[in-house]
Design a protein around this motif. Structure first.
Motif, PDB file in Angstrom:
ATOM      1  N   THR A 507       0.856  -1.181   0.000  1.00 57.08           N
ATOM      2  CA  THR A 507       0.000   0.000   0.000  1.00 57.08           C
ATOM      3  C   THR A 507       0.893   1.232   0.000  1.00 57.08           C
ATOM      4  OG1 THR A 507      -1.704  -1.184   1.255  1.00 57.08           O
ATOM      5  CG2 THR A 507      -1.833   1.227   1.232  1.00 57.08           C
ATOM      6  N   PRO A 508       0.653   2.199  -0.873  1.00 59.81           N
ATOM      7  CA  PRO A 508       1.577   3.341  -0.982  1.00 59.81           C
ATOM      8  C   PRO A 508       1.498   4.267   0.220  1.00 59.81           C
ATOM      9  CG  PRO A 508      -0.342   3.657  -2.388  1.00 59.81           C
ATOM     10  CD  PRO A 508      -0.439   2.263  -1.857  1.00 59.81           C
ATOM     11  N   PHE A 509       2.624   4.892   0.522  1.00 57.72           N
ATOM     12  CA  PHE A 509       2.678   5.927   1.551  1.00 57.72           C
ATOM     13  C   PHE A 509       2.095   7.230   0.992  1.00 57.72           C
ATOM     14  CE2 PHE A 509       6.674   4.230   3.983  1.00 57.72           C
ATOM     15  CZ  PHE A 509       5.928   3.155   4.434  1.00 57.72           C
ATOM     16  N   GLY A 510       1.646   8.089   1.910  1.00 58.63           N
ATOM     17  CA  GLY A 510       1.255   9.444   1.535  1.00 58.63           C
ATOM     18  C   GLY A 510      -0.083   9.558   0.856  1.00 58.63           C
ATOM     19  N   LYS A 511      -0.967   8.548   1.028  1.00 58.39           N
ATOM     20  CA  LYS A 511      -2.303   8.613   0.434  1.00 58.39           C
ATOM     21  C   LYS A 511      -3.334   8.322   1.508  1.00 58.39           C
ATOM     22  CE  LYS A 511      -1.137   7.572  -4.369  1.00 58.39           C
ATOM     23  NZ  LYS A 511      -1.465   6.755  -5.562  1.00 58.39           N
ATOM     24  N   ALA A 512      -4.076   9.359   1.896  1.00 61.22           N
ATOM     25  CA  ALA A 512      -5.125   9.183   2.898  1.00 61.22           C
ATOM     26  C   ALA A 512      -6.287   8.399   2.294  1.00 61.22           C
ATOM     27  CB  ALA A 512      -5.602  10.545   3.394  1.00 61.22           C
ATOM     28  N   ALA A 513      -7.073   7.756   3.174  1.00 61.79           N
ATOM     29  CA  ALA A 513      -8.246   6.998   2.743  1.00 61.79           C
ATOM     30  C   ALA A 513      -9.507   7.771   3.109  1.00 61.79           C
ATOM     31  CB  ALA A 513      -8.258   5.628   3.408  1.00 61.79           C
ATOM     32  N   LEU A 514     -10.368   7.991   2.138  1.00 53.92           N
ATOM     33  CA  LEU A 514     -11.635   8.669   2.374  1.00 53.92           C
ATOM     34  C   LEU A 514     -12.676   7.618   2.734  1.00 53.92           C
ATOM     35  CD1 LEU A 514     -13.170  11.368   2.354  1.00 53.92           C
ATOM     36  CD2 LEU A 514     -13.638  10.989  -0.090  1.00 53.92           C
ATOM     37  N   LEU A 515     -13.018   7.532   4.023  1.00 54.73           N
ATOM     38  CA  LEU A 515     -13.886   6.468   4.524  1.00 54.73           C
ATOM     39  C   LEU A 515     -15.363   6.826   4.469  1.00 54.73           C
ATOM     40  CD1 LEU A 515     -11.843   5.412   7.693  1.00 54.73           C
ATOM     41  CD2 LEU A 515     -11.640   4.546   5.347  1.00 54.73           C
ATOM     42  N   ARG A 516     -15.705   8.115   4.566  1.00 57.76           N
ATOM     43  CA  ARG A 516     -17.086   8.577   4.476  1.00 57.76           C
ATOM     44  C   ARG A 516     -17.126   9.814   3.593  1.00 57.76           C
ATOM     45  NH1 ARG A 516     -17.686   4.407   6.585  1.00 57.76           N
ATOM     46  NH2 ARG A 516     -18.935   3.803   8.403  1.00 57.76           N
ATOM     47  N   HIS A 517     -18.224   9.979   2.885  1.00 59.35           N
ATOM     48  CA  HIS A 517     -18.372  11.118   1.986  1.00 59.35           C
ATOM     49  C   HIS A 517     -19.471  12.035   2.512  1.00 59.35           C
ATOM     50  CE1 HIS A 517     -15.959   9.378  -1.363  1.00 59.35           C
ATOM     51  NE2 HIS A 517     -16.357   8.243  -0.805  1.00 59.35           N
ATOM     52  N   GLY A 518     -19.211  13.335   2.525  1.00 55.52           N
ATOM     53  CA  GLY A 518     -20.223  14.287   2.970  1.00 55.52           C
ATOM     54  C   GLY A 518     -19.859  15.690   2.549  1.00 55.52           C
ATOM     55  N   THR A 519     -20.754  16.614   2.833  1.00 48.79           N
ATOM     56  CA  THR A 519     -20.564  17.988   2.379  1.00 48.79           C
ATOM     57  C   THR A 519     -20.567  19.002   3.510  1.00 48.79           C
ATOM     58  OG1 THR A 519     -22.965  18.169   2.037  1.00 48.79           O
ATOM     59  CG2 THR A 519     -21.616  17.534   0.128  1.00 48.79           C
ATOM     60  N   GLU A 520     -20.850  18.548   4.741  1.00 50.35           N
ATOM     61  CA  GLU A 520     -21.016  19.497   5.839  1.00 50.35           C
ATOM     62  C   GLU A 520     -19.731  19.777   6.612  1.00 50.35           C
ATOM     63  OE1 GLU A 520     -25.616  18.787   7.247  1.00 50.35           O
ATOM     64  OE2 GLU A 520     -24.073  17.514   8.127  1.00 50.35           O
ATOM     65  N   VAL A 521     -18.877  18.778   6.737  1.00 48.78           N
ATOM     66  CA  VAL A 521     -17.696  18.924   7.571  1.00 48.78           C
ATOM     67  C   VAL A 521     -16.654  17.886   7.169  1.00 48.78           C
ATOM     68  CG1 VAL A 521     -18.550  17.349   9.382  1.00 48.78           C
ATOM     69  CG2 VAL A 521     -16.885  19.131   9.977  1.00 48.78           C
ATOM     70  N   THR A 522     -15.403  18.239   7.337  1.00 49.13           N
ATOM     71  CA  THR A 522     -14.302  17.301   7.123  1.00 49.13           C
ATOM     72  C   THR A 522     -13.774  16.856   8.485  1.00 49.13           C
ATOM     73  OG1 THR A 522     -13.639  18.333   5.037  1.00 49.13           O
ATOM     74  CG2 THR A 522     -11.975  17.013   6.182  1.00 49.13           C
ATOM     75  N   ILE A 523     -13.707  15.538   8.668  1.00 47.84           N
ATOM     76  CA  ILE A 523     -13.110  14.954   9.873  1.00 47.84           C
ATOM     77  C   ILE A 523     -11.811  14.281   9.464  1.00 47.84           C
ATOM     78  CG2 ILE A 523     -13.384  13.329  11.786  1.00 47.84           C
ATOM     79  CD1 ILE A 523     -16.447  13.529  11.318  1.00 47.84           C
ATOM     80  N   VAL A 524     -10.721  14.663  10.117  1.00 48.52           N
ATOM     81  CA  VAL A 524      -9.419  14.074   9.833  1.00 48.52           C
ATOM     82  C   VAL A 524      -8.917  13.362  11.087  1.00 48.52           C
ATOM     83  CG1 VAL A 524      -6.992  14.561   9.309  1.00 48.52           C
ATOM     84  CG2 VAL A 524      -8.809  15.763   8.070  1.00 48.52           C
ATOM     85  N   SER A 525      -8.483  12.125  10.927  1.00 46.90           N
ATOM     86  CA  SER A 525      -7.955  11.378  12.077  1.00 46.90           C
ATOM     87  C   SER A 525      -7.026  10.277  11.597  1.00 46.90           C
ATOM     88  CB  SER A 525      -9.109  10.799  12.909  1.00 46.90           C
ATOM     89  OG  SER A 525      -8.620  10.330  14.161  1.00 46.90           O
ATOM     90  N   TYR A 526      -6.537   9.489  12.548  1.00 45.17           N
ATOM     91  CA  TYR A 526      -5.662   8.355  12.250  1.00 45.17           C
ATOM     92  C   TYR A 526      -5.652   7.451  13.476  1.00 45.17           C
ATOM     93  CZ  TYR A 526      -2.356  11.239  14.910  1.00 45.17           C
ATOM     94  OH  TYR A 526      -1.765  12.002  15.881  1.00 45.17           O
ATOM     95  N   GLY A 527      -5.234   6.195  13.278  1.00 47.00           N
ATOM     96  CA  GLY A 527      -5.166   5.261  14.394  1.00 47.00           C
ATOM     97  C   GLY A 527      -6.516   5.040  15.044  1.00 47.00           C
TER      98      GLY A 527
END
Length: 639
Positions: A507-527
C-alpha cells in the motif's frame, strides 16, 4: 604517520587564517589510527572519531576531497552539510561519527552481525575515547557484541582527558580494559604511541578474530597533546605531563628507530616530507579553487530521503477475516519470505513470540539467526539496525512498547534520520511501535508519541487504523530504504477485524483513505481516532461528513485534506495524542494558511488532556478525547 601529521600542521595554520572553522587534533595519537587501519583488510569497515585522520589517509582517501570537506565545499563528502570528520564513505569502508559519540559503537555491532550472517570472515574496528566509555551506548554495544559473539574490535583511545575532565573523574577502575571483564570479553592494554606494538597486536587479533569471531576490547594508552579542539587550549593540563608525553611522540620515536636501524636516512625523510608537502599543496589548491557551494532548495529537500521507487504489489482475490494483530504478523512473515536478508530484532520476539505474539512461530520458520532476541538496550539495538543497513541488510526492530523509544531516541533522530542528508547513506530500518491508551496500562505503556518523530526530517511515520492497511503499509515500510516508524495501536490489535487478502501486497505511503463522503464537515484522524469518529458518525447518521484516515503522517497527504476542506468549509481534527505540538496543530496551521478563504468556521482540534496518561479506567476515559469529540463536532456544525 608522517602524512596525517603534516596535514594537521597545515590545517592548524588554515584554522588561524579562518579558512577552516574547527579542528580536532590527533597529533601524538597517529600510531593508533595508522596501526589499526593497516592491520585491517580494505574490505573491512572502520568507524573512526575526530582524532583519527590517520584512518582516512591510510585508506588513501583523496586529499582534495578531505580538504573540500573541511572547507564545506561541494566535492566534500557531505555537500557542505556537516563538518570535519562527521562523514562516511562506502567506497573506503569508513563510517563517520556523530557528535553524540556512543551510537557508532552499536553501528559497528550491526556491521559485524551482517558479516556473521553472510559467513564473511571479517573484523569491524570502532573507535571511542575514554570519555565515551561513560556513555550508556558503550556498555550496551559491548553487551550485544559479547552476547552475540560479534567480530568487533573496540578501540579505546585513552588520551587522558575528555575535553578538560581527567580520567580520575571519568572512571574508577585502574584501566579501561577492565571493563571488558564484566561482559566476558577478551581485553588488552597496548602502548598507543608505539606503532610496532599497535600494528603487531591488532594484526594478531584480527587474524584470530577472523577465524574465531568474537569481540575484543583494546585500551590504547596515549595522550592528547593539543586541546579537545583548538579553541579549548591545554591550560588545564599540567606542564610536566605535556613534557613527559612529548618525549613519547610516536612519529619522532619511530623515525629515530628507523634511522638507527638503517632503514631510513635523514635525506630520505626530507624527501618524504617534501613529497607530502607537495601533495598537500596541490590538493589544497584544488579544493580552495573550487566554487563555494550554492544553495539549491530543491536539492536540499530531495536529499533528506533516499529515492524510493515504490512498486505496487496488487492484492489477490483470496481473503480471510482477521484481526489487526494477525494482519501485521502475516505481513511480517511474508516480508521475511520475500527478503532473505531481512533480520528481526527485539525483546522476547524469538521463542516467546513477542509480548503481543506478532512473531509467534517465526523462529521455527526462519531460525534464530534472523529472529533475534535482544538484551534490554534499545539505543544499541537501533544502532545495530543502522549497521545492518550499512552492510547491505534490512531490519525490523520491535520496540516492546512505543514508550520505550525514549531510550533509543538519540540514534533514531540523530543517526537514522540524518544519515542520508549528511552523506548519502540510507537507513533501511523499520521500527515497530506498539502504542496507545484505552487498555489501562498507565503512563509508561500507553503513549502515542508519533509527534516526537514527525518533527524530525528524515524519518517516515506510518499509523494504520485497519488490518488491511497495517499489512500493506508494513510491506511498503520494509521495502522502503528509509527509516520508518511503524505505529501499531495496541487497542486495535484484537478488537478490529477485516477481510484481508491472504497473499503479499503493498500500500503506498502518503495517500489518505476517504472512509465517508459528505458535504457538511471534514473529519481528519488516524489510528484509534478513526474508529472513534466512525462510532460518532454511526450514532449521528444525519451528519454528512468527509472522514479522512491519514494512514501515514510522514509523508502526509495534506492535499486530500485541502480538497475536502474546500468542499465542506469546515474541519475538525481528532487525535489520541495531546494537542500542543502535535499533528493536529500542524494540519490546522497548514489549512489556515492555504485554505482560509474556503473556511466557514475556525478549524477545531480535539485531543487528549495535557497530562501524562493515567491508569485508573475512569481517569483514562476522561483523559482520552473520545467522548469530547461528539460534543465538539456538533458545536462546529452549528457555527
Amino acid at each position: 604517520m608522517l602524512k596525517p601529521r603534516l596535514i594537521e600542521e597545515k590545517m592548524l595554520i588554515l584554522l588561524r587564517q579562518g579558512k577552516i572553522s574547527k579542528w580536532f587534533s590527533g597529533i601524538g595519537q597517529e600510531a593508533i589510527s595508522v596501526g589499526v587501519t593497516s592491520a585491517l583488510r580494505k574490505n573491512e569497515y572502520v568507524l573512526p572519531m575526530h582524532r583519527n585522520l590517520g584512518v582516512f589517509t591510510t585508506r588513501n582517501i583523496p586529499l582534495h576531497r578531505l580538504f573540500a570537506q573541511w572547507q564545506g565545499k561541494g566535492s566534500g563528502f557531505t555537500k557542505g552539510r556537516d563538518r570535519s570528520f562527521h562523514f562516511g564513505s562506502q567506497e573506503y569502508r569508513i563510517i563517520g561519527m556523530i557528535s553524540h559519540l556512543g551510537p557508532q559503537l552499536g553501528v559497528a555491532d550491526g556491521i559485524a552481525l551482517a558479516d556473521v550472517l553472510n559467513n564473511r570472515n571479517r573484523v569491524t574496528a570502532v573507535f571511542t575515547g575514554e570519555g565515551g566509555t561513560s556513555e550508556g551506548d558503550f556498555h550496551e554495544a559491548m553487551n550485544i557484541a559479547a552476547v552475540w559473539d560479534l567480530p568487533v574490535l573496540f578501540c579505546i583511545e585513552n588520551n587522558g582527558y575528555g575535553l578538560s575532565t581527567p580520567t580520575s573523574e571519568q572512571y574508577k577502575c585502574t584501566d579501561l580494559a577492565q571493563k571488558g571483564v564484566g561482559y566476558g570479553m577478551e581485553s588488552h592494554i597496548v602502548d598507543g604511541n608505539n606503532i610496532l606494538e599497535v600494528f603487531s597486536k591488532v594484526d594478531e587479533l584480527c587474524k584470530s578474530i577472523r577465524k574465531n569471531p568474537r569481540p575484543v576490547l583494546i585500551e590504547f594508552k596515549t595522550f592528547r597533546v593539543r586541546g579537545h579542539e583548538e579553541a579549548s587550549g591545554t591550560k588545564y593540563v599540567p606542564t610536566e605531563l605535556l613534557d613527559t608525553w612529548s618525549e613519547k611522540d610516536p612519529l619522532v620515536n619511530f623515525e629515530k628507530f628507523l634511522v638507527d636501524q638503517n632503514i631510513l636516512t635523514p635525506d630520505l625523510i626530507t624527501t618524504f616530507r617534501n613529497e607530502i608537502y607537495s601533495e598537500i599543496d596541490f590538493n589544497l589548491k584544488k579544493a580552495s579553487e573550487e566554487q563555494d557551494i550554492v544553495f539549491d532548495e530543491k536539492r536540499e529537500l530531495y536529499d533528506v530521503y533516499k529515492a524510493f521507487d515504490y512498486t505496487d504489489h496488487h492484492a489477490g482475490e483470496e481473503k480471510e477475516n482477521i484481526r489487526m494483530v494477525d494482519a501485521i504478523s502475516q505481513g511480517l512473515r511474508q516480508s521475511m519470505e520475500k527478503h532473505g536478508h531481512l533480520v528481526l530484532m527485539g525483546q522476547d520476539i524469538a521463542e516467546y513470540g513477542g509480548v503481543f505474539k506478532i512473531t509467534d512461530g517465526f523462529v521455527d520458520r526462519f531460525g534464530k539467526e534472523r529472529v533475534r532476541n535482544t538484551p534490554i538496550c534499545e539505543s544499541a539495538v537501533v544502532s545495530t539496525a543502522m549497521g545492518l543497513s550499512i552492510n547491505g541488510m534490512k531490519s525490523v526492530m520491535e520496540m516492546q512498547f512505543a514508550d520505550f523509544a525514549s531510550t533509543g531516541f538519540n540514534p533514531i533522530v540523530n543517526y537514522l534520520a540524518k544519515i542520508h542528508y549528511r552523506w548519502g547513506e540510507h537507513a533501511d530500518v523499520v521500527i515497530r511501535m506498539p502504542c496507545g491508551a484505552g487498555v489501562g496500562a498507565g503512563p509508561f505503556h500507553s503513549q502515542t508519541n508519533e509527534a516526537w518523530f514527525t518533527k524530525t526530517p528524515g524519518l517516515k511515520v506510518v499509523y494504520p487504523a485497519f488490518p488491511i492497511d497495517a499489512k500493506g503499509l508494513l510491506a511498503t515500510a520494509i521495502n522502503d530504504p528509509n527509516p520508518v516508524l511503524f505505529f501499531e495501536h495496541k487497542g486495535l490489535y484484537r478488537s478490529v477485524y477485516q477481510d484481508v487478502p491472504t497473499d503479499y501486497f503493498t500500500t503506498p505511503f502518503g495517500k489518505a483513505a476517504l472512509l465517508r463522503h459528505g458535504t457538511e464537515v471534514t473529519i481528519v484522524s488516524y489510528g484509534l481516532g478513526v474508529h472513534w469518529a466512525l462510532d460518532t458518525l454511526g450514532k449521528n447518521p444525519h451528519i454528512k461528513a468527509d472522514l479522512l484516515d491519514l494512514r501515514t503522517l510522514q509523508p502526509l497527504d495534506i492535499k486530500a485534506v485541502y480538497d475536502s476542506v474546500k468542499k465542506t468549509g469546515k474541519l475538525i481534527i481528532l487525535q489520541e495524542d495531546s494537542l500542543f505540538g502535535s499533528i493536529a496543530s500542524d494540519i490546522s496551521a497548514m489549512v489556515m494558511e492555504n485554505c482560509f478563504q474556503y473556511l466557514d468556521a475556525p478549524v477545531k482540534r480535539v485531543g487528549s488532556l495535557e497530562t501524562p496518561i493515567p491508569f485508573a479506567k475512569n481517569l483514562e476515559d476522561h483523559y482520552l478525547p473520545k467522548n469530547r469529540f461528539e460534543e465538539e463536532l456538533i458545536k462546529l456544525l452549528s457555527y
